[in-house]
Design a protein around this motif. Sequence first.
Motif, mmCIF file in Angstrom:
data_model
loop_
_atom_site.group_PDB
_atom_site.id
_atom_site.type_symbol
_atom_site.label_atom_id
_atom_site.label_comp_id
_atom_site.label_asym_id
_atom_site.label_seq_id
_atom_site.Cartn_x
_atom_site.Cartn_y
_atom_site.Cartn_z
ATOM 1 N N ALA A 114 12.810 -2.805 17.141
ATOM 2 C CA ALA A 114 12.838 -2.319 18.525
ATOM 3 C C ALA A 114 13.052 -0.811 18.547
ATOM 4 N N THR A 115 12.955 -0.254 19.748
ATOM 5 C CA THR A 115 13.174 1.178 19.944
ATOM 6 C C THR A 115 14.633 1.523 19.657
ATOM 7 N N ASP A 116 14.817 2.660 18.961
ATOM 8 C CA ASP A 116 16.171 3.165 18.746
ATOM 9 C C ASP A 116 16.220 4.629 19.170
ATOM 10 N N SER A 117 17.275 5.330 18.794
ATOM 11 C CA SER A 117 17.451 6.715 19.246
ATOM 12 C C SER A 117 16.432 7.672 18.661
ATOM 13 N N CYS A 151 3.064 3.407 16.715
ATOM 14 C CA CYS A 151 4.328 3.357 15.985
ATOM 15 C C CYS A 151 4.668 1.921 15.599
ATOM 16 N N LYS A 152 4.459 0.982 16.518
ATOM 17 C CA LYS A 152 4.735 -0.425 16.206
ATOM 18 C C LYS A 152 3.749 -0.946 15.162
ATOM 19 N N HIS A 153 2.488 -0.554 15.309
ATOM 20 C CA HIS A 153 1.463 -0.962 14.339
ATOM 21 C C HIS A 153 1.845 -0.516 12.927
ATOM 22 N N HIS A 201 -3.723 -1.683 19.538
ATOM 23 C CA HIS A 201 -3.515 -1.018 18.251
ATOM 24 C C HIS A 201 -2.893 -1.971 17.244
ATOM 25 N N ILE A 202 -1.966 -2.811 17.692
ATOM 26 C CA ILE A 202 -1.296 -3.743 16.784
ATOM 27 C C ILE A 202 -2.234 -4.871 16.373
ATOM 28 N N TRP A 203 -3.017 -5.362 17.332
ATOM 29 C CA TRP A 203 -3.959 -6.438 17.030
ATOM 30 C C TRP A 203 -4.986 -6.004 15.978
ATOM 31 N N GLU A 204 -5.292 -4.710 15.924
ATOM 32 C CA GLU A 204 -6.231 -4.203 14.918
ATOM 33 C C GLU A 204 -5.728 -4.465 13.507
ATOM 34 N N GLY A 205 -4.401 -4.397 13.336
ATOM 35 C CA GLY A 205 -3.832 -4.586 12.002
ATOM 36 C C GLY A 205 -3.325 -5.984 11.748
#
Length: 485
Positions: free
Chosen positions: A121-124, A132-134, A157-161
Amino acid sequence: MSGVSVNTIKGSASVPLCVDLDGTLLCSDLLYETGMAFLRKRPFRFYQPFVWLAQGKPALKQNLAHVADIDVSVLPYNQQVIDLIDAARQEGRSIVLATASHHSLAERIADHLKLFDMVLATDSERNLSARCKHDLLVKHFGPGGFDYVGNSRDDLHIWEGARRSYVVDPEKDVEKQAKALGNVEQVIKSDSVGLRDWARALRLHQWAKNVLVFVPLLAAHQLTNPALLWNGILAFLLFGLCASSVYLLNDLLDLADDRHHHSKRNRPFAAGRLSIKSGLVAFPVLLLTAFTGALWLLPWQFTGALGIYYVLTLAYSLALKRYMAVDVIALALLYTIRIIAGAMAFGLEMTFWMLAFSMFIFLSLALVKRYAELHEAKKKGRTEKTRGRGYYPSDLEMISSLGAAAGYLAVMVLALYIHDQTTIRLYAHPHVMWLACPLLLFWVSRVWMLAHRGEMHDDPVVFAVKDRASLVVGMLFCLVFWGAA
């Protein structure tokens, strides 16, 4: 939470299922959820999120997650996605929650649902979305080494990978673009949002209250005046738009409280049927339309009354409804302002009798509303203060005493009005009006008896519109005054 090693990915059962949160597992968006919770908690610091946003999205999400008090146990989760996760778990697959929401909220949700082996998840330092998630998922599991469940354009973008893609309630054109990637395994769609959802959110049935704008016209015996009648129709519609705008904003601010309520939890925003984003767009549009129409089509005095109504309603939503006695007086005033606004729209003067009667009868109805809520809480065995209100279930007896007294005082005001010499001169058969008193006595008594038995809807206006006896009494009441004219 235990991590998942790349080396464990061999067969299909070893490929982890990575699940997005906002709009996918959750029928809402935590950024908007925390934003509305912050606004509810600190309404006069509405500018603060924009200051945090200037420092970057991670700072905004971190600060909102820290300040906002979100109860993850009542958030609207997508049962179809949970079923998909359960099926994957039965196959022995690892489940990863991969979300752009802040990690503190993501961890709490994972702890509540107990479905995940890993949380990303997102952090500081980073906002875990899109590329970024991909990159993070590919780093953990390798290209094509994971399946991904998502819903938005960023998820392309994530589905691509990913090895396989699961598309949940996709945004516009996203399904088509996802299928073009050639790895879509399943498209999961919930029931589509319809006009019924928006009708419920706008509370169109509550527009019945706006009939009160015609009361001054009826009292002045001008109901057949075409010009004034047209003004009344406009006032009715504009008041409805303004009220619906307030209802939307109220529902957005009250998400947490509504989700803990036995019936309000089914409201479209609380249940996740309508997005918070759509509500944030709709409510200012309705408000602007109402005030533009009022300034353009009706006397400025009506616009002033509409403005007072809006300010008082906003104050009620943000603060007043949490204070004992203040809340019901505010509700009574909101009803009375509708009558005052009608008088402004018609250019008629308000009378002492009309204002006094309105305050007492509407105070009684406001107390009925509170009584019904507390009766339900007491029935469930609760003893603590009602969430978002200033009352305890033990206050029932006092509320019923105050409410019944206010209703009977309204009958007394009506009797004094009928006896007034000015009133007698207005009617050809003034003695006929005395029949209105027993009718009102019957109705007030019946409403409170039904409330005492637990048979009252938590909104007495909705009850009156649907209740056959109330409709008959209303017709007879009108016939009495018509016969006296």
